[in-house]
Enzyme design. Structure first.
Site, mmCIF file in Angstrom:
data_model
loop_
_atom_site.group_PDB
_atom_site.id
_atom_site.type_symbol
_atom_site.label_atom_id
_atom_site.label_comp_id
_atom_site.label_asym_id
_atom_site.label_seq_id
_atom_site.Cartn_x
_atom_site.Cartn_y
_atom_site.Cartn_z
ATOM 1 N N GLU A 172 -16.624 7.648 -8.124
ATOM 2 C CA GLU A 172 -15.684 8.137 -7.104
ATOM 3 C C GLU A 172 -14.383 7.334 -7.221
ATOM 4 O OE1 GLU A 172 -16.807 7.679 -2.949
ATOM 5 O OE2 GLU A 172 -15.145 8.936 -2.274
ATOM 6 N N GLU A 220 -11.646 1.513 -5.995
ATOM 7 C CA GLU A 220 -10.808 1.483 -4.789
ATOM 8 C C GLU A 220 -9.665 0.489 -5.001
ATOM 9 O OE1 GLU A 220 -10.511 3.117 -1.733
ATOM 10 O OE2 GLU A 220 -8.878 1.702 -1.522
ATOM 11 N N ASP A 277 -5.402 10.732 -1.051
ATOM 12 C CA ASP A 277 -4.111 10.771 -0.354
ATOM 13 C C ASP A 277 -3.317 11.984 -0.856
ATOM 14 O OD1 ASP A 277 -4.846 8.405 0.822
ATOM 15 O OD2 ASP A 277 -3.813 7.142 -0.631
ATOM 16 N N LYS A 292 5.180 14.660 -0.190
ATOM 17 C CA LYS A 292 6.563 14.801 -0.671
ATOM 18 C C LYS A 292 6.593 15.070 -2.177
ATOM 19 C CE LYS A 292 8.785 12.164 2.911
ATOM 20 N NZ LYS A 292 8.550 10.850 3.458
ATOM 21 N N THR A 330 -18.327 11.895 3.610
ATOM 22 C CA THR A 330 -17.512 10.693 3.465
ATOM 23 C C THR A 330 -17.020 10.302 4.870
ATOM 24 O OG1 THR A 330 -15.315 11.674 3.287
ATOM 25 C CG2 THR A 330 -16.693 11.762 1.320
ATOM 26 N N GLU A 331 -16.373 9.127 4.970
ATOM 27 C CA GLU A 331 -15.845 8.713 6.281
ATOM 28 C C GLU A 331 -14.831 9.731 6.796
ATOM 29 O OE1 GLU A 331 -16.917 6.001 3.600
ATOM 30 O OE2 GLU A 331 -14.748 5.835 3.706
ATOM 31 N N TYR A 332 -13.912 10.137 5.919
ATOM 32 C CA TYR A 332 -12.865 11.080 6.327
ATOM 33 C C TYR A 332 -13.456 12.448 6.652
ATOM 34 C CZ TYR A 332 -8.662 8.330 5.392
ATOM 35 O OH TYR A 332 -7.642 7.406 5.440
ATOM 36 N N GLU A 333 -14.401 12.847 5.849
ATOM 37 C CA GLU A 333 -15.031 14.163 6.055
ATOM 38 C C GLU A 333 -15.677 14.217 7.436
ATOM 39 O OE1 GLU A 333 -17.749 14.978 2.923
ATOM 40 O OE2 GLU A 333 -18.193 16.992 3.618
#
Ligand code: SAH
Length: 215
Positions: free
Chosen positions: A43, A68, A117, A121, A193-196
């Site tokens: 990952e 990471e 992320d 922009k 995942t944490e974000y999921e």
């Protein structure tokens, strides 16, 4: 994902050279801790580690590596790994763009990009983990029959990735515009995942792609 600086991160990382590689200080050409006889899943942008810890516990016959870039975030993942006594999971503190330097002799079966992320922009396009330069690197390190999975809540990043990936030549195997519904309807495996977890609790839809390498 931004976390406050963890003063204990350095000590924890330095005291576990068997579990963490620090690619900030040295180039890695020898991942000798990896079991060569097992499939390898990686990952990029592994955050606090929930996804890989869940996967590693569920799939003891697969070796997992999380890459990471933020040291304090990686230290949190390492702490959880130690608490859960996971043995088939290692961490690399590095920018994902170093992936071709890291996996020189070792090819990868599966790459995961989870809630990368989005860099909305246009001038930051080159930082997106599905920018063409990254895709070329994934191709270099994936096995010929390797896969890449992407999950995100960000529609624009999803659309960008879809175009970038197909223009590059990877073949799309699966597309989901509502991954959690598909998981329930078809009884599929999904480690959150944490974000999921956070986004789906808020009722946000999760997009997912499965991509296959080409020769
Ligand atoms: N995958 C986790 C975290 C998503 S947030 C989850 O789904 O919950 C994105 C993570 O990617 C952050 O922790 C960030 O530090 C990391 N990241 C961003 N760019 C990176 C890069 N170039 N290389 C490695 N990690 C990166």
């Amino acid at each position: 994902m931004r976390v406050r600086n963890k003063p204990w991160a350095d000590d924890l990382i330095n005291s576990h050279p068997d579990l963490v590689i620090n690619n900030k200080e040295k180039q890695i050409h020898d991942l000798n801790f990896i079991r060569q006889d097992k499939p390898l899943h990686v990952e990029i942008g592994s955050g606090k580690g929930d996804f890989l810890i869940g996967m590693a516990l569920k799939h003891p016959d697969i070796e997992f590596i999380g890459i990471e870039i933020q040291k304090s975030v990686l230290a949190i993942a390492l702490k959880k790994t130690l608490q859960q006594k996971v043995t088939n999971l290692h961490w690399i503190w590095s920018d994902g763009s170093a992936i071709t330097d890291i996996f020189v002799n070792q090819k990868i079966d599966f790459i995961y990009l989870n809630f990368s992320d989005p860099w909305p922009k246009k001038r930051h396009e080159k930082r997106r983990l599905t920018y063409i330069k990254f895709l070329q690197e994934y191709k270099n390190v994936l096995k010929d029959d390797g896969y890449l999975q992407l999950k995100t809540d960000n529609r624009h990043f999803f659309e960008y990735s879809l175009l970038s990936i197909t223009n590059f030549g990877f073949s799309l195997k699966e597309i989901s515009l509502d991954w959690h519904k598909d998981v329930i309807d078809n009884d599929l495996e999904n480690i959150e995942t944490e974000y999921e977890h956070k986004f789906s609790q808020r009722g946000q839809v999760i997009y997912r792609l499965l991509i296959k390498n080409f020769k």
